[in-house]
Design a protein around this motif. Structure first.
Motif, mmCIF file in Angstrom:
data_model
loop_
_atom_site.group_PDB
_atom_site.id
_atom_site.type_symbol
_atom_site.label_atom_id
_atom_site.label_comp_id
_atom_site.label_asym_id
_atom_site.label_seq_id
_atom_site.Cartn_x
_atom_site.Cartn_y
_atom_site.Cartn_z
ATOM 1 N N GLY A 107 0.812 -1.217 0.000
ATOM 2 C CA GLY A 107 0.000 0.000 0.000
ATOM 3 C C GLY A 107 0.839 1.258 0.000
ATOM 4 N N LEU A 108 1.923 1.254 0.777
ATOM 5 C CA LEU A 108 2.805 2.418 0.828
ATOM 6 C C LEU A 108 3.493 2.634 -0.523
ATOM 7 C CD1 LEU A 108 4.907 3.655 3.687
ATOM 8 C CD2 LEU A 108 6.151 3.135 1.600
ATOM 9 N N LEU A 109 3.982 1.552 -1.127
ATOM 10 C CA LEU A 109 4.619 1.670 -2.442
ATOM 11 C C LEU A 109 3.611 2.114 -3.498
ATOM 12 C CD1 LEU A 109 6.832 -1.561 -2.433
ATOM 13 C CD2 LEU A 109 7.606 0.795 -2.119
ATOM 14 N N GLY A 110 2.376 1.602 -3.402
ATOM 15 C CA GLY A 110 1.343 2.006 -4.348
ATOM 16 C C GLY A 110 1.018 3.483 -4.240
ATOM 17 N N ALA A 111 0.946 3.999 -3.014
ATOM 18 C CA ALA A 111 0.691 5.428 -2.826
ATOM 19 C C ALA A 111 1.823 6.257 -3.418
ATOM 20 C CB ALA A 111 0.521 5.732 -1.341
ATOM 21 N N ASP A 125 -7.611 0.767 -9.022
ATOM 22 C CA ASP A 125 -6.849 0.384 -10.203
ATOM 23 C C ASP A 125 -6.405 -1.068 -10.030
ATOM 24 O OD1 ASP A 125 -5.124 0.025 -12.302
ATOM 25 O OD2 ASP A 125 -3.794 1.692 -11.814
ATOM 26 N N ASP A 126 -7.282 -2.007 -10.402
ATOM 27 C CA ASP A 126 -6.995 -3.418 -10.168
ATOM 28 C C ASP A 126 -5.741 -3.883 -10.891
ATOM 29 O OD1 ASP A 126 -9.255 -3.528 -8.613
ATOM 30 O OD2 ASP A 126 -10.535 -4.368 -10.179
ATOM 31 N N GLY A 143 -3.123 -2.034 -11.884
ATOM 32 C CA GLY A 143 -1.949 -1.435 -11.258
ATOM 33 C C GLY A 143 -1.616 -2.108 -9.934
ATOM 34 N N GLN A 144 -2.632 -2.437 -9.151
ATOM 35 C CA GLN A 144 -2.410 -3.144 -7.891
ATOM 36 C C GLN A 144 -1.820 -4.525 -8.142
ATOM 37 O OE1 GLN A 144 -2.779 -2.109 -4.796
ATOM 38 N NE2 GLN A 144 -3.853 -0.163 -5.071
ATOM 39 N N ARG A 145 -2.337 -5.225 -9.162
ATOM 40 C CA ARG A 145 -1.813 -6.556 -9.487
ATOM 41 C C ARG A 145 -0.354 -6.478 -9.930
ATOM 42 N NH1 ARG A 145 0.220 -9.065 -13.117
ATOM 43 N NH2 ARG A 145 -0.045 -7.321 -14.563
ATOM 44 N N ARG A 146 -0.037 -5.494 -10.773
ATOM 45 C CA ARG A 146 1.327 -5.347 -11.283
ATOM 46 C C ARG A 146 2.315 -5.130 -10.133
ATOM 47 N NH1 ARG A 146 0.572 -1.045 -13.927
ATOM 48 N NH2 ARG A 146 -0.250 -2.079 -15.785
ATOM 49 N N ARG A 159 -10.445 -2.935 -3.470
ATOM 50 C CA ARG A 159 -11.794 -2.382 -3.433
ATOM 51 C C ARG A 159 -12.725 -3.261 -2.603
ATOM 52 N NH1 ARG A 159 -14.233 -2.857 -7.745
ATOM 53 N NH2 ARG A 159 -12.744 -4.115 -8.939
ATOM 54 N N ARG A 160 -12.549 -4.568 -2.699
ATOM 55 C CA ARG A 160 -13.393 -5.502 -1.965
ATOM 56 C C ARG A 160 -12.803 -5.893 -0.617
ATOM 57 N NH1 ARG A 160 -14.507 -9.595 -7.061
ATOM 58 N NH2 ARG A 160 -15.586 -8.065 -8.405
#
Length: 251
Positions: A38-42, A50-51, A53-56, A231-232
């Motif tokens: 989550g921190l890296l994604g932010a 962004d499913d 982007g999250q998967r990647r 999201r879920r």
């Protein structure tokens, strides 16, 4: 030899969420995979919805943690006013929620846990099918797209993450890397001010002997912190290895 991205996490308050039941919102003593992803994604600007982007991101990195100090536990009695769910009614802002008729406003009560003055070192490395680079992650942490926080938005970092890339044959050498002291002029001042314990906890992914080639004293457990769908709010299991090392054993 493996290339790693290493950085540190420190804040007066941090919260590393665990499974929540009822009104209790506990925290682990160190960040799990979901928190670091989550921190890296932010930092990268990957949105929660962004499913792809999250998967990647999820499928590109492996993670290890050195807990230099778990900090002390703080518990907050928390109340939140929210409108009741209504068909065909959508609230787009917090102001709209609180502007709803009083008869449809509910109060949610919860007990939320935090870690005070915890200090952690994080190492990230790429897995073979990675679609990102460590250079991208390093630059994102230096100039994040979204504000960074340690578990909850009320827990911003209180010191620079100081990310850097290092090449090493052993994961432990990277996790033991030094950073500029948080307070005072030397590591001794930092240890006294933060009351660093006499032992450090290492947690990592991969193999039992991946830390330093020594599988002795290693424990394994199943951690349910693999983010599947943000999201879920869905998470899956992974195997995590842990080892406690006393200061007298450190190199």
């Amino acid at each position: 030899m493996t290339e790693y991205l290493v950085f540190r996490l420190y804040a007066p308050l941090a919260s590393w969420g665990e499974a929540a039941v009822g009104e209790s919102r506990p925290t682990a003593t160190y960040p799990g995979r979901s928190a670091i992803i989550g921190l890296l994604g932010a930092a990268l600007g990957v949105r929660r919805d962004d499913d792809e982007g999250q998967r990647r991101l999820r499928d590109s990195v492996a993670i290890a943690i050195k807990q230099r100090s778990p900090g002390s536990l703080m518990r907050d009695y928390h109340t939140v006013q929210v409108p009741a769910s209504q068909a065909k009614v959508t609230y787009r802002t917090r102001r709209e929620e609180l502007s709803a008729p009083r008869k449809v406003i509910n109060t949610i009560l919860s007990s939320r846990d935090y870690r005070c003055d915890g200090l952690w070192t994080v190492a990230v490395w790429l897995i073979p099918q990675a679609e990102l680079t460590l250079e991208q992650l390093e630059q994102a942490l230096k100039a994040p797209h979204f504000p960074l926080y340690l578990g909850r938005k009320s827990c911003p970092p209180a010191a620079p993450l100081a990310p850097r890339r290092e090449v090493s044959a052993q994961l432990r050498d990277v996790l033991d890397a030094d950073f500029p002291p948080l307070c005072g002029k030397d590591k001794g001042d930092e240890s006294r001010t933060l009351r660093l314990p006499e032992s450090a906890l290492y947690a990592w992914e991969g193999a039992a002997d991946a830390l330093d080639g020594n599988g002795q004293g290693v424990e394994s457990s199943e951690a349910w912190d693999m983010p599947l769908n943000r999201r879920r709010w869905q998470f899956g299991p992974r195997v995590e290895y842990r080892r406690v090392v006393r200061a007298t054993e450190e190199r």
